[in-house]
Write an enzyme that holds these catalytic residues in place. Structure first.
Site, PDB file in Angstrom:
ATOM      1  N   ASP A 141       0.834  -1.208   0.000  1.00  0.00           N
ATOM      2  CA  ASP A 141       0.000   0.000   0.000  1.00  0.00           C
ATOM      3  C   ASP A 141       0.869   1.258   0.000  1.00  0.00           C
ATOM      4  O   ASP A 141       0.366   2.377  -0.107  1.00  0.00           O
ATOM      5  CB  ASP A 141      -1.016  -0.007   1.149  1.00  0.00           C
ATOM      6  CG  ASP A 141      -0.374  -0.105   2.506  1.00  0.00           C
ATOM      7  OD1 ASP A 141       0.868  -0.175   2.591  1.00  0.00           O
ATOM      8  OD2 ASP A 141      -1.118  -0.110   3.513  1.00  0.00           O
ATOM      9  N   SER A 142       2.213   1.069   0.060  1.00  0.00           N
ATOM     10  CA  SER A 142       3.126   2.193  -0.173  1.00  0.00           C
ATOM     11  C   SER A 142       2.874   2.803  -1.545  1.00  0.00           C
ATOM     12  O   SER A 142       3.328   3.918  -1.825  1.00  0.00           O
ATOM     13  CB  SER A 142       4.577   1.721  -0.070  1.00  0.00           C
ATOM     14  OG  SER A 142       4.797   0.597  -0.898  1.00  0.00           O
ATOM     15  N   ASP A 202      -1.001  -6.132  -0.470  1.00  0.00           N
ATOM     16  CA  ASP A 202      -1.358  -5.591   0.852  1.00  0.00           C
ATOM     17  C   ASP A 202      -2.866  -5.445   1.018  1.00  0.00           C
ATOM     18  O   ASP A 202      -3.555  -4.948   0.112  1.00  0.00           O
ATOM     19  CB  ASP A 202      -0.762  -4.191   0.994  1.00  0.00           C
ATOM     20  CG  ASP A 202       0.391  -4.149   1.977  1.00  0.00           C
ATOM     21  OD1 ASP A 202       0.512  -5.052   2.817  1.00  0.00           O
ATOM     22  OD2 ASP A 202       1.181  -3.188   1.888  1.00  0.00           O
ATOM     23  N   GLU A 207       9.305  -4.070  10.406  1.00  0.00           N
ATOM     24  CA  GLU A 207       9.684  -2.751   9.882  1.00  0.00           C
ATOM     25  C   GLU A 207      10.169  -1.826  10.984  1.00  0.00           C
ATOM     26  O   GLU A 207       9.487  -1.637  12.001  1.00  0.00           O
ATOM     27  CB  GLU A 207       8.479  -2.120   9.150  1.00  0.00           C
ATOM     28  CG  GLU A 207       8.815  -0.726   8.615  1.00  0.00           C
ATOM     29  CD  GLU A 207       7.845  -0.202   7.568  1.00  0.00           C
ATOM     30  OE1 GLU A 207       6.933  -0.943   7.149  1.00  0.00           O
ATOM     31  OE2 GLU A 207       8.013   0.980   7.172  1.00  0.00           O
TER      32      GLU A 207
END
Ligand code: KIV
Length: 267
Positions: free
Chosen positions: A50-51, A89, A188
């Protein structure tokens, strides 16, 4: 160099690779052209993250990204490649309301988007959803540490797991996701020693992004490593300056057009 003649990567391969000490290579991809290039480079997993909201759609966070957005890009990526495992995602609030919502969202990513697995953010709070998805045949990758969909709750894109209490909570989340059947975990922006502890505690592989070198694999946003995005996180490494090269190429083209140097002759 690996070729696209090799058989497709499948979710269960990753646990074996961890056991064999073979590092896992994942990058993001949002379109067919880039996906093909990354396949040629031998990348194992392509993440339709979804980046894409930030690096492709121009949002400041991943929060506004919709399921339709991810399906659209996942379709382009999965259509283009054969060997890499395409993971898509589940966007913010597209799956947390109920098992039914999670199943429907996963169905969109896999049936309409062509993804072979889904990724979702969260730990113990989503373990039941992960369990149900896995039970019905959906390979699920977890995502812990800095979970960008929670940016407003976290107060920014901040490093996580810094206190002893936060580290214990993250380890408990990781174990819960493994227990629920997740096939791998993204870690992350957490301290390297914590990532190492989680990696050693799990049988499923960890894939780090800003989590040090001891994870079983690494993932980065492709636009970051290619110098195509202005705001690059401190842990990313820039391997090429394609942003600068693009500006130079487009400027040369513009100059040639303005000076009548392009096209050189008819046809
Ligand atoms: O959306 C994404 O690209 C991600 C990676 C940064 C792991 O979740």
């Amino acid at each position: 160099m690996p070729t696209n003649q090799q058989r497709p990567v499948r979710a269960p391969d990753l646990r074996r690779w961890k056991a064999d000490g073979r590092k896992i290579v994942m990058l993001t991809a949002y379109d067919a052209t880039m996906a093909r290039l990354l396949e040629r480079a031998g990348v194992d997993l392509l993440l339709v993250g979804d980046s894409l909201g930030m690096v492709v759609l121009g949002y400041e966070t991943t929060v506004p990204v919709t399921l339709d957005d991810v399906v659209h890009h996942a379709r382009a990526v999965s259509r283009a490649v054969r060997r890499p495992l395409v993971v898509a995602d589940l966007p913010f609030l597209s799956f947390q309301a109920s098992v039914e919502q999670a199943v429907r969202a996963a169905a969109r990513l896999m049936q309409d988007g062509g993804a072979a697995a889904v990724k979702l953010e969260g730990g113990r709070s989503v373990a039941d959803l992960v369990k149900r998805l896995v039970e019905i045949g959906v390979p699920v990758m977890g995502h812990l540490g800095l979970t960008p969909q929670a940016v407003h709750q976290l107060g920014g894109f901040r490093r996580q797991g810094k206190t002893a209490e936060a580290a214990e909570a993250l380890l408990a989340d990781a174990l819960a996701l493994q227990e629920a059947g997740a096939f791998a975990l993204v870690l992350e922006s957490i301290p390297g020693p914590l990532a190492e502890r989680v990696t050693q505690a799990l049988e499923i592989p960890t894939i780090g992004i800003g989590a040090g070198p001891t994870c079983d694999g690494q993932v980065l946003v492709t636009q970051d490593i290619l110098g195509l995005y202005d705001s690059i996180p401190p842990f990313a490494k820039v391997y090429a300056e394609l942003g600068r090269a693009t500006v130079e190429a487009a400027s040369s083209y513009a100059e040639d057009v303005r000076q009548g140097r392009f096209p050189e002759s008819e046809g």
